[in-house]
Design a protein around this motif. Structure first.
Motif, mmCIF file in Angstrom:
data_model
loop_
_atom_site.group_PDB
_atom_site.id
_atom_site.type_symbol
_atom_site.label_atom_id
_atom_site.label_comp_id
_atom_site.label_asym_id
_atom_site.label_seq_id
_atom_site.Cartn_x
_atom_site.Cartn_y
_atom_site.Cartn_z
ATOM 1 N N ALA A 95 0.817 -1.046 -0.036
ATOM 2 C CA ALA A 95 0.025 0.055 -0.004
ATOM 3 C C ALA A 95 0.941 1.295 -0.164
ATOM 4 C CB ALA A 95 -0.931 -0.002 0.939
ATOM 5 N N ILE A 96 0.421 2.237 -0.637
ATOM 6 C CA ILE A 96 1.199 3.370 -0.649
ATOM 7 C C ILE A 96 0.486 4.864 -0.219
ATOM 8 C CG2 ILE A 96 0.797 3.534 -3.216
ATOM 9 C CD1 ILE A 96 3.436 4.934 -3.454
ATOM 10 N N GLU A 97 0.891 5.634 0.397
ATOM 11 C CA GLU A 97 0.462 6.936 0.627
ATOM 12 C C GLU A 97 0.977 7.741 -0.206
ATOM 13 O OE1 GLU A 97 0.512 7.984 5.028
ATOM 14 O OE2 GLU A 97 0.316 6.018 5.245
ATOM 15 N N LYS A 98 0.495 8.403 -1.252
ATOM 16 C CA LYS A 98 1.249 8.981 -2.206
ATOM 17 C C LYS A 98 1.152 10.753 -2.068
ATOM 18 C CE LYS A 98 3.501 9.320 -6.336
ATOM 19 N NZ LYS A 98 5.017 8.707 -6.260
ATOM 20 N N ASN A 99 2.267 11.256 -1.690
ATOM 21 C CA ASN A 99 2.279 12.678 -1.228
ATOM 22 C C ASN A 99 2.991 13.553 -2.268
ATOM 23 O OD1 ASN A 99 1.086 12.278 1.500
ATOM 24 N ND2 ASN A 99 3.153 11.321 1.925
ATOM 25 N N LEU A 100 3.905 12.713 -3.028
ATOM 26 C CA LEU A 100 4.916 13.500 -3.995
ATOM 27 C C LEU A 100 4.185 13.502 -5.441
ATOM 28 C CD1 LEU A 100 8.290 11.863 -3.044
ATOM 29 C CD2 LEU A 100 7.455 14.053 -2.440
ATOM 30 N N PRO A 101 3.940 14.606 -6.104
ATOM 31 C CA PRO A 101 3.426 14.695 -7.469
ATOM 32 C C PRO A 101 4.288 13.995 -8.730
ATOM 33 C CG PRO A 101 4.778 16.693 -7.067
ATOM 34 C CD PRO A 101 4.851 15.775 -5.724
ATOM 35 N N MET A 102 3.354 13.337 -9.308
ATOM 36 C CA MET A 102 4.038 12.662 -10.589
ATOM 37 C C MET A 102 4.541 13.384 -11.613
ATOM 38 S SD MET A 102 1.427 9.194 -10.974
ATOM 39 C CE MET A 102 -0.079 9.924 -10.319
ATOM 40 N N GLY A 103 5.807 13.238 -12.160
ATOM 41 C CA GLY A 103 6.236 14.326 -13.361
ATOM 42 C C GLY A 103 6.747 15.667 -12.472
ATOM 43 N N GLY A 104 7.242 15.613 -11.375
ATOM 44 C CA GLY A 104 7.419 16.684 -10.570
ATOM 45 C C GLY A 104 9.181 16.643 -10.422
ATOM 46 N N GLY A 105 9.724 15.910 -10.987
ATOM 47 C CA GLY A 105 11.474 15.995 -10.747
ATOM 48 C C GLY A 105 11.975 15.563 -9.432
ATOM 49 N N LEU A 106 11.055 15.202 -8.642
ATOM 50 C CA LEU A 106 11.288 14.765 -7.203
ATOM 51 C C LEU A 106 11.796 13.276 -6.831
ATOM 52 C CD1 LEU A 106 8.496 16.806 -5.562
ATOM 53 C CD2 LEU A 106 10.694 17.668 -5.396
ATOM 54 N N GLY A 107 11.783 12.751 -8.166
ATOM 55 C CA GLY A 107 12.258 11.283 -7.806
ATOM 56 C C GLY A 107 11.158 10.318 -7.039
ATOM 57 N N GLY A 108 9.868 10.714 -7.159
ATOM 58 C CA GLY A 108 9.073 9.857 -6.266
ATOM 59 C C GLY A 108 8.872 8.643 -6.734
ATOM 60 N N GLY A 109 8.505 8.185 -7.911
ATOM 61 C CA GLY A 109 8.402 6.696 -8.511
ATOM 62 C C GLY A 109 9.809 5.840 -8.205
ATOM 63 N N SER A 110 10.930 6.657 -8.450
ATOM 64 C CA SER A 110 12.288 6.052 -8.086
ATOM 65 C C SER A 110 12.346 5.572 -6.697
ATOM 66 C CB SER A 110 13.379 6.695 -8.680
ATOM 67 O OG SER A 110 13.316 6.845 -10.211
ATOM 68 N N SER A 111 12.104 6.568 -5.778
ATOM 69 C CA SER A 111 12.019 6.491 -4.412
ATOM 70 C C SER A 111 11.307 5.383 -3.974
ATOM 71 C CB SER A 111 11.862 7.564 -3.652
ATOM 72 O OG SER A 111 12.380 7.620 -2.340
ATOM 73 N N ASP A 112 9.775 5.412 -4.459
ATOM 74 C CA ASP A 112 9.091 4.246 -4.219
ATOM 75 C C ASP A 112 9.612 2.906 -4.457
ATOM 76 O OD1 ASP A 112 7.428 6.120 -3.362
ATOM 77 O OD2 ASP A 112 6.287 6.042 -5.305
ATOM 78 N N ALA A 113 10.376 2.776 -5.593
ATOM 79 C CA ALA A 113 11.000 1.400 -6.201
ATOM 80 C C ALA A 113 12.222 1.163 -5.094
ATOM 81 C CB ALA A 113 11.458 1.621 -7.682
ATOM 82 N N ALA A 114 12.858 2.225 -4.769
ATOM 83 C CA ALA A 114 14.010 1.689 -3.939
ATOM 84 C C ALA A 114 13.513 1.318 -2.588
ATOM 85 C CB ALA A 114 15.043 3.028 -3.746
#
Length: 289
Positions: A95-114
């Motif tokens: 489960a994920i609580e998504k706080n970071l925007p997608m396409g924001g340059g903050l590395g959100g998806g990559s950080s989730d994967a890590a």
């Protein structure tokens, strides 16, 4: 028996600068950057399963489960785990609580994967080292190894060649301009500068304030006017710039009170927040050297 690991942070990163120094024959761009971890991010929750199913229990608009980096990371680790222990099932509900925007340059998806790789490596008792997890992460994206690396870093290559670097204690005001910037659209632009002169770590360490620039910013500002508008507004308070390929923009401050004062004046049509620089990934304790 079900094992759980809840409230696992997936912190965002900021690119304190980002230079494009060349391009490889395969089309990948050569970069130099400093990745800065901050104390804002997504939060993931994991529970093991007795079968071999990987399931994302949270709906994410516009992100099909099978293409989600979280699920792809889990399946990649599952394959590695099964090779080491073929008589055991490796499954998980995530489960994920998504706080970071997608396409924001903050590395959100990559950080989730890590975070997924770190957490499941621990829960499944796979025993992969940090270097092995970083190699897996690179198959998912160039930013993933950084979050497994677990500390602020000077990055080269396509972003995977990392050296730990000290960064100043700072607070940041971050503005989400309200647009999602596709990374590929920025990197494929004919107007992108691809020959910035390489720098050394000592260049950054000796002049961390206002060092360098973001070569992707000029392209993003032209293609996405809200990015340019946010940078122009924030620059009245300091060295505002874009992170990654956009869209988020940020400005550093030495004191939290300074960040609070600026945050209070941000126009209401933007979402904005403050974040503190951190030195290590919150899940560093799960990493095996």
């Amino acid at each position: 028996m079900t094992l759980t690991l809840n409230n696992c942070p997936a912190p965002a990163k900021l690119n304190l600068f980002l230079h494009v120094t060349g391009r490889r024959a395969d089309g990948y761009h050569l970069l130099q950057s400093v990745f800065q971890l901050i104390d804002r991010g997504d939060v993931l929750h994991f529970a093991t399963r007795d079968d071999a199913h990987i399931r994302r229990s949270t709906e994410l608009a516009g992100v099909p489960e099978e293409s989600d980096l979280i699920v792809r990371a889990a399946k990649l680790l599952q394959t590695a785990a099964a090779q080491k222990n073929p008589n055991k099932n490796f499954g998980a509900d995530i489960a994920i609580e998504k706080n970071l925007p997608m396409g924001g340059g903050l590395g959100g998806g990559s950080s989730d994967a890590a975070t997924t790789l770190l957490a499941l490596n621990h829960l499944w008792q796979v025993g992969l080292t940090r270097a092995e997890l970083m190699a897996l992460g690179l198959q998912l994206g160039a930013d993933v190894p950084f979050f497994i690396f677990g500390q602020n870093a000077f990055a080269e290559g396509i972003g995977e060649a990392l050296v730990a670097v000290k960064t100043p204690d700072r607070w940041f005001v971050v503005i989400e301009p309200g647009v999602s910037v596709p990374t590929q659209k920025i990197f494929s632009s004919s107007e992108l500068t691809r020959d910035t002169k390489p720098v050394k770590i000592s260049d950054f360490s000796g002049a961390q304030d206002c060092f360098g620039k973001n070569d992707l910013q000029v392209v993003a500002e032209k293609l996405f006017p809200p990015v340019a508008e946010a940078i122009k507004w924030l620059r009245q308070y300091g060295d505002a710039r874009m992170t990654g390929s956009g869209a988020c923009v940020f400005c550093p401050f030495e004191q939290e009170q300074q960040a609070d004062a600026v945050l209070a004046t941000v126009p209401t049509h933007w979402k904005a927040w403050k974040a503190k620089a951190i030195k290590h990934h919150p899940l560093a304790y799960l990493q095996q050297s």
